[in-house]
Scaffold this motif. Structure first.
Motif, PDB file in Angstrom:
ATOM      1  N   THR A 159       5.114  14.081 -60.740  1.00 46.06           N
ATOM      2  CA  THR A 159       4.692  12.882 -61.473  1.00 46.06           C
ATOM      3  C   THR A 159       3.251  12.528 -61.123  1.00 46.06           C
ATOM      4  N   LYS A 160       2.493  12.181 -62.142  1.00 47.30           N
ATOM      5  CA  LYS A 160       1.081  11.843 -61.974  1.00 47.30           C
ATOM      6  C   LYS A 160       0.920  10.612 -61.087  1.00 47.30           C
ATOM      7  N   VAL A 161      -0.043  10.675 -60.177  1.00 48.18           N
ATOM      8  CA  VAL A 161      -0.477   9.507 -59.415  1.00 48.18           C
ATOM      9  C   VAL A 161      -1.786   9.049 -60.035  1.00 48.18           C
ATOM     10  N   GLN A 162      -1.884   7.758 -60.317  1.00 46.82           N
ATOM     11  CA  GLN A 162      -2.943   7.250 -61.174  1.00 46.82           C
ATOM     12  C   GLN A 162      -3.476   5.913 -60.667  1.00 46.82           C
ATOM     13  N   LEU A 163      -4.519   5.442 -61.325  1.00 49.46           N
ATOM     14  CA  LEU A 163      -5.031   4.088 -61.130  1.00 49.46           C
ATOM     15  C   LEU A 163      -4.350   3.175 -62.144  1.00 49.46           C
ATOM     16  N   TRP A 164      -3.917   1.980 -61.669  1.00 50.24           N
ATOM     17  CA  TRP A 164      -3.227   1.049 -62.576  1.00 50.24           C
ATOM     18  C   TRP A 164      -3.388  -0.375 -62.051  1.00 50.24           C
ATOM     19  N   THR A 165      -3.403  -1.308 -62.958  1.00 45.72           N
ATOM     20  CA  THR A 165      -3.443  -2.719 -62.567  1.00 45.72           C
ATOM     21  C   THR A 165      -2.304  -3.023 -61.596  1.00 45.72           C
ATOM     22  N   CYS A 166      -2.614  -3.691 -60.511  1.00 38.62           N
ATOM     23  CA  CYS A 166      -1.604  -3.977 -59.482  1.00 38.62           C
ATOM     24  C   CYS A 166      -0.518  -4.889 -60.062  1.00 38.62           C
ATOM     25  N   ASN A 167       0.737  -4.522 -59.794  1.00 37.52           N
ATOM     26  CA  ASN A 167       1.853  -5.264 -60.392  1.00 37.52           C
ATOM     27  C   ASN A 167       3.006  -5.532 -59.435  1.00 37.52           C
ATOM     28  N   GLY A 168       2.882  -5.095 -58.189  1.00 38.33           N
ATOM     29  CA  GLY A 168       3.899  -5.403 -57.187  1.00 38.33           C
ATOM     30  C   GLY A 168       5.140  -4.552 -57.243  1.00 38.33           C
ATOM     31  N   THR A 169       5.172  -3.519 -58.059  1.00 35.83           N
ATOM     32  CA  THR A 169       6.360  -2.664 -58.145  1.00 35.83           C
ATOM     33  C   THR A 169       6.401  -1.651 -57.006  1.00 35.83           C
ATOM     34  N   GLY A 170       7.563  -1.014 -56.855  1.00 38.17           N
ATOM     35  CA  GLY A 170       7.715  -0.003 -55.827  1.00 38.17           C
ATOM     36  C   GLY A 170       6.834   1.208 -56.038  1.00 38.17           C
ATOM     37  N   ALA A 171       6.397   1.411 -57.268  1.00 40.46           N
ATOM     38  CA  ALA A 171       5.505   2.534 -57.575  1.00 40.46           C
ATOM     39  C   ALA A 171       4.123   2.347 -56.980  1.00 40.46           C
ATOM     40  N   GLN A 172       3.863   1.147 -56.453  1.00 42.69           N
ATOM     41  CA  GLN A 172       2.571   0.845 -55.827  1.00 42.69           C
ATOM     42  C   GLN A 172       2.741   0.425 -54.370  1.00 42.69           C
ATOM     43  N   ASN A 173       3.911   0.682 -53.804  1.00 42.73           N
ATOM     44  CA  ASN A 173       4.229   0.238 -52.446  1.00 42.73           C
ATOM     45  C   ASN A 173       4.228   1.461 -51.531  1.00 42.73           C
ATOM     46  N   TRP A 174       3.104   1.681 -50.817  1.00 40.08           N
ATOM     47  CA  TRP A 174       2.862   2.911 -50.060  1.00 40.08           C
ATOM     48  C   TRP A 174       2.960   2.656 -48.564  1.00 40.08           C
ATOM     49  N   THR A 175       3.522   3.628 -47.854  1.00 38.09           N
ATOM     50  CA  THR A 175       3.614   3.580 -46.395  1.00 38.09           C
ATOM     51  C   THR A 175       2.846   4.756 -45.798  1.00 38.09           C
ATOM     52  N   PHE A 176       2.019   4.478 -44.789  1.00 37.23           N
ATOM     53  CA  PHE A 176       1.335   5.523 -44.023  1.00 37.23           C
ATOM     54  C   PHE A 176       2.270   5.917 -42.879  1.00 37.23           C
ATOM     55  N   ALA A 177       2.869   7.073 -42.983  1.00 42.97           N
ATOM     56  CA  ALA A 177       3.877   7.506 -42.017  1.00 42.97           C
ATOM     57  C   ALA A 177       3.241   8.150 -40.792  1.00 42.97           C
ATOM     58  N   ALA A 178       4.017   8.216 -39.707  1.00 41.04           N
ATOM     59  CA  ALA A 178       3.508   8.753 -38.440  1.00 41.04           C
ATOM     60  C   ALA A 178       3.144  10.220 -38.536  1.00 41.04           C
ATOM     61  N   ASP A 179       3.710  10.949 -39.492  1.00 34.90           N
ATOM     62  CA  ASP A 179       3.403  12.379 -39.616  1.00 34.90           C
ATOM     63  C   ASP A 179       2.145  12.642 -40.440  1.00 34.90           C
ATOM     64  N   GLY A 180       1.438  11.574 -40.853  1.00 35.63           N
ATOM     65  CA  GLY A 180       0.207  11.725 -41.613  1.00 35.63           C
ATOM     66  C   GLY A 180       0.408  11.682 -43.113  1.00 35.63           C
ATOM     67  N   SER A 181       1.652  11.576 -43.563  1.00 35.04           N
ATOM     68  CA  SER A 181       1.905  11.497 -45.004  1.00 35.04           C
ATOM     69  C   SER A 181       1.765  10.060 -45.490  1.00 35.04           C
ATOM     70  N   VAL A 182       1.591   9.912 -46.816  1.00 33.02           N
ATOM     71  CA  VAL A 182       1.545   8.607 -47.473  1.00 33.02           C
ATOM     72  C   VAL A 182       2.666   8.607 -48.503  1.00 33.02           C
ATOM     73  N   ARG A 183       3.592   7.625 -48.403  1.00 34.63           N
ATOM     74  CA  ARG A 183       4.863   7.715 -49.113  1.00 34.63           C
ATOM     75  C   ARG A 183       5.134   6.504 -50.007  1.00 34.63           C
ATOM     76  N   ALA A 184       5.773   6.765 -51.130  1.00 38.35           N
ATOM     77  CA  ALA A 184       6.297   5.713 -52.011  1.00 38.35           C
ATOM     78  C   ALA A 184       7.466   6.286 -52.793  1.00 38.35           C
ATOM     79  N   LEU A 185       8.395   5.421 -53.149  1.00 35.30           N
ATOM     80  CA  LEU A 185       9.598   5.829 -53.896  1.00 35.30           C
ATOM     81  C   LEU A 185      10.309   7.007 -53.247  1.00 35.30           C
ATOM     82  N   GLY A 186      10.223   7.091 -51.913  1.00 29.71           N
ATOM     83  CA  GLY A 186      10.935   8.113 -51.166  1.00 29.71           C
ATOM     84  C   GLY A 186      10.298   9.484 -51.177  1.00 29.71           C
ATOM     85  N   LYS A 187       9.093   9.602 -51.758  1.00 31.99           N
ATOM     86  CA  LYS A 187       8.399  10.892 -51.797  1.00 31.99           C
ATOM     87  C   LYS A 187       6.953  10.731 -51.334  1.00 31.99           C
ATOM     88  N   CYS A 188       6.204  11.837 -51.326  1.00 30.76           N
ATOM     89  CA  CYS A 188       4.884  11.873 -50.702  1.00 30.76           C
ATOM     90  C   CYS A 188       3.749  12.062 -51.706  1.00 30.76           C
TER      91      CYS A 188
END
Length: 407
Positions: free
Chosen positions: A305-334
């Protein structure tokens, strides 16, 4: 030039190496919690805290033809009562300390955390005032905690700061591993401007270490950054815990021996040592150009799925976590670079987390989101601020299309 040091009871030969020049940049941010700290507060003459620091003792030349004998005496390492640890090199009679190495002529100290503290990743930082004079060799460095089983250099070595007396204005930061050890260590040097000397005032030395990348800084100025791409196809051995060492050596193959102009005692004065944990942080938005968000198209969780620029809307599709292994994650994927590509214009997508270099990211203090495998930046295609603009990998260029902020 081969520079060897020995950890008593662990291994006979441990190199530290000379480094070369580099480009200045802002140091990476490190906002994780403090997990180790010593401000060296206490009465004058007090020994360093044994719950944090142990001593290497001996005078075997340490593989470098060094002249000092390391002791655990407060004559060589003690608090000064003003919030500093002072490591003192003295012209001494090492026979008083049981020196069995015939050429050692000085006493000093070497402190380490091998038995008290180890960590993988984060910021390792100290503020020090260095000694001066031909033959002096202060260092703040780290060794892999598996040195007893893997041996050196397979365990890895990270030299946060080394200085040799004949270069009073320059420090070196270096990594050592299999195929790039000793004189072949990979690193760089930093020189103070306008003829300033590191013995004139305190300076802060740090490494910011994350999966697949190590960056060195002096006083907040990043002067070197190394990734697996810099070690000539050799093995990257910096993904496990390391312990810290600080010492003041006298003489040896690299600095040469003291001369008639070198005065004693000489002192390495340490204001603090501090370690912060990797900043895994909480989930949140990553905003960039025009204040818009890094977004997963249609909140679709399918690989590719494409990762893109989008107006901020507070959805999970824009909720990212910087994980300890160096990955950046949202919706359970990287966040992933398609096909592990390192080319400009490579597509950035959502993908099942797999631990590869295509999914490693570092957010620098300059707000560049860097993929260390490619040493390139997350970029808004053509700097287009329209919703739906795809994100890509591109050579870092400092433009607004590559600036990202966690909020």
């Amino acid at each position: 030039m081969k520079l060897l040091r020995t950890i008593v009871g662990l291994v006979a030969a441990l190199p530290l190496a000379i480094a070369i020049a580099a480009v200045q940049a802002p140091a990476p941010a490190s906002a994780g919690p403090v997990v180790f700290s010593d401000d060296f507060n206490g009465a004058a003459g007090t020994a360093p805290d044994p719950a944090k620091w142990r001593h290497d003792i001996g005078g075997s030349g340490w593989g470098n033809n060094e002249l000092e004998y390391y002791t655990d005496r407060t004559d060589n390492a003690s608090l000064d009562g003003a919030g500093n640890l002072v490591i003192t090199a003295r012209r001494d009679n090492p026979g008083n300390y049981g020196c069995w190495y015939g050429t050692c002529q000085y006493t000093s100290a070497r402190l380490l955390t091998a038995q008290t503290f180890t960590q993988a990743y984060g910021r390792f930082e100290t503020r020090m005032k260095l000694p001066r004079g031909q033959g002096m060799w202060p260092a703040f460095w780290m060794l892999g905690d598996n040195i007893g089983s893997a041996g050196w250099p397979n365990s890895g070595e990270i030299d946060v700061m080394e200085n040799v007396g004949f270069e009073p204005s320059t420090v070196h930061g270096t990594i050592h591993g299999p195929g790039y050890s000793g004189g072949a260590g990979v690193g760089a040097g930093y020189t103070l401007p306008n003829g300033q000397k590191f013995s004139d005032a305190f300076h802060t030395f740090a490494v910011d270490w994350s999966p697949g990348a190590i960056a060195w800084s002096v006083d907040g100025i990043q002067y070197s950054r190394k990734t697996p791409a810099d070690i000539g196809g050799n093995q990257w051995v910096f993904d496990h815990p390391f312990f810290m060492i600080m010492n003041l050596a006298v003489g040896g193959n690299w600095p040469g021996n003291p001369d008639a102009a070198t005065t004693f005692p000489q002192q390495l004065v340490v204001d603090y040592v501090r370690v912060t944990a990797p900043d895994t942080g909480s989930a949140g938005r990553i905003t960039g150009l025009a204040g818009k968000c890094v977004d997963i198209s249609g909140s679709n969780t399918a690989d590719g799925t494409k990762v893109q620029l989008w107006t901020c809307n507070g959805t999970g599709a824009q909720n990212w976590t910087f994980a300890a292994d160096g990955s950046v994650r949202a919706l359970g994927k990287c966040l992933d670079v398609s096909g592990g590509s390192t080319a400009d214009g490579a597509k950035v997508q959502l993908w099942t987390c797999n631990g590869t270099g295509a999914q490693k990211w570092v957010l620098s203090g300059a707000n560049d989101l860097v993929n260390p495998q490619a040493n390139k930046c997350l970029d808004v295609t053509a700097a287009n601020t329209a919703d739906g603009t795809p994100l890509q990998l591109w050579t870092c260029n400092g433009t607004g299309a590559q600036k990202w902020y966690r909020n």
